[in-house]
Design a protein around this motif. Structure first.
Motif, PDB file in Angstrom:
ATOM      1  N   ILE A   9       0.828  -1.204   0.000  1.00 49.05           N
ATOM      2  CA  ILE A   9       0.000   0.000   0.000  1.00 49.05           C
ATOM      3  C   ILE A   9       0.866   1.259   0.000  1.00 49.05           C
ATOM      4  O   ILE A   9       0.550   2.244  -0.680  1.00 49.05           O
ATOM      5  N   ALA A  10       1.978   1.235   0.708  1.00 47.60           N
ATOM      6  CA  ALA A  10       2.888   2.390   0.775  1.00 47.60           C
ATOM      7  C   ALA A  10       3.707   2.566  -0.495  1.00 47.60           C
ATOM      8  O   ALA A  10       4.361   3.588  -0.681  1.00 47.60           O
ATOM      9  N   GLY A  11       3.699   1.555  -1.371  1.00 47.38           N
ATOM     10  CA  GLY A  11       4.479   1.629  -2.598  1.00 47.38           C
ATOM     11  C   GLY A  11       5.898   1.127  -2.446  1.00 47.38           C
ATOM     12  O   GLY A  11       6.707   1.234  -3.363  1.00 47.38           O
ATOM     13  N   ASP A  12       6.232   0.564  -1.284  1.00 45.97           N
ATOM     14  CA  ASP A  12       7.576   0.013  -1.062  1.00 45.97           C
ATOM     15  C   ASP A  12       7.782  -1.302  -1.802  1.00 45.97           C
ATOM     16  O   ASP A  12       8.910  -1.689  -2.095  1.00 45.97           O
ATOM     17  N   ILE A  13       6.695  -2.001  -2.065  1.00 46.98           N
ATOM     18  CA  ILE A  13       6.701  -3.247  -2.827  1.00 46.98           C
ATOM     19  C   ILE A  13       5.673  -3.054  -3.939  1.00 46.98           C
ATOM     20  O   ILE A  13       4.575  -2.544  -3.677  1.00 46.98           O
ATOM     21  N   PRO A  14       5.975  -3.452  -5.160  1.00 51.92           N
ATOM     22  CA  PRO A  14       5.012  -3.249  -6.259  1.00 51.92           C
ATOM     23  C   PRO A  14       3.692  -3.980  -6.033  1.00 51.92           C
ATOM     24  O   PRO A  14       3.659  -5.060  -5.449  1.00 51.92           O
ATOM     25  N   GLY A  15       2.633  -3.361  -6.515  1.00 50.65           N
ATOM     26  CA  GLY A  15       1.307  -3.958  -6.457  1.00 50.65           C
ATOM     27  C   GLY A  15       0.560  -3.672  -7.746  1.00 50.65           C
ATOM     28  O   GLY A  15       0.915  -2.758  -8.489  1.00 50.65           O
ATOM     29  N   ARG A  16      -0.483  -4.432  -7.993  1.00 53.14           N
ATOM     30  CA  ARG A  16      -1.347  -4.234  -9.174  1.00 53.14           C
ATOM     31  C   ARG A  16      -2.711  -3.768  -8.674  1.00 53.14           C
ATOM     32  O   ARG A  16      -3.598  -4.573  -8.421  1.00 53.14           O
ATOM     33  N   PHE A  17      -2.851  -2.461  -8.499  1.00 54.17           N
ATOM     34  CA  PHE A  17      -4.027  -1.881  -7.857  1.00 54.17           C
ATOM     35  C   PHE A  17      -5.185  -1.695  -8.827  1.00 54.17           C
ATOM     36  O   PHE A  17      -5.016  -1.176  -9.917  1.00 54.17           O
ATOM     37  N   VAL A  18      -6.368  -2.118  -8.366  1.00 54.29           N
ATOM     38  CA  VAL A  18      -7.582  -1.943  -9.152  1.00 54.29           C
ATOM     39  C   VAL A  18      -8.570  -1.022  -8.445  1.00 54.29           C
ATOM     40  O   VAL A  18      -9.505  -0.523  -9.064  1.00 54.29           O
TER      41      VAL A  18
END
Length: 148
Positions: A9-18
């Motif tokens: 959520i903080a952007g420290d680890i990549p995510g695929r947000f929908v």
């Protein structure tokens, strides 16, 4: 101590947000049970379902319903399934996935070998369906950011 999901959520680890709002985010899992499998996660670090304030839990379920409707549209799935386990990460999360039968709803079916491009494409399908259903205000500007 920050959880894995807090770091995503903080952007420290990549995510695929929908999905993103003030209370929750939704992003693709790296080990989907079915194509389009998403996680709905509170921004607050809540360890498990039974510790969630009622208003937060109600919000998470409504977001899961919305994500499920998008998945049904994107994959022509007869059902959207909701699973809550929480053993893999001690941060409350709801598994929402397009479903065709109960037999396929097992974590034993989770795939950890899905290429990143396929995970990205699945997330984009959900994002497009959410926008199509009138939820563009909650679809993050980019796949990799929980910010609106």
């Amino acid at each position: 101590m920050s959880t894995l999901f807090t770091k995503i959520i903080a952007g420290d680890i990549p995510g695929r947000f929908v999905w993103a709002d003030d209370v929750a985010v939704a992003f693709g899992t790296i080990a989907p049970i079915t194509e389009g499998h998403m996680l709905v996660v509170p921004r607050a670090e809540i360890a498990q379902l039974t510790e969630a304030p009622d208003d937060v839990l109600a919000h998470l379920v409504l977001v899961a319903k919305t994500i499920g409707q998008a998945q049904q549209q994107a994959w022509s799935a007869p059902r959207a399934a909701l699973l809550v386990a929480g053993f893999e990460v001690a941060h409350l999360h709801l598994h929402v996935l397009p479903a065709w039968d109960e037999a396929s709803l097992s974590f034993r079916n989770a795939r950890s070998d899905v290429p990143a491009a396929e995970l990205d494409a699945a997330a984009e399908r959900v994002r497009a369906a959410l926008r199509d259903q009138g939820h563009a205000a909650h679809v993050p500007a980019t796949l990799g950011s929980p910010a609106l």
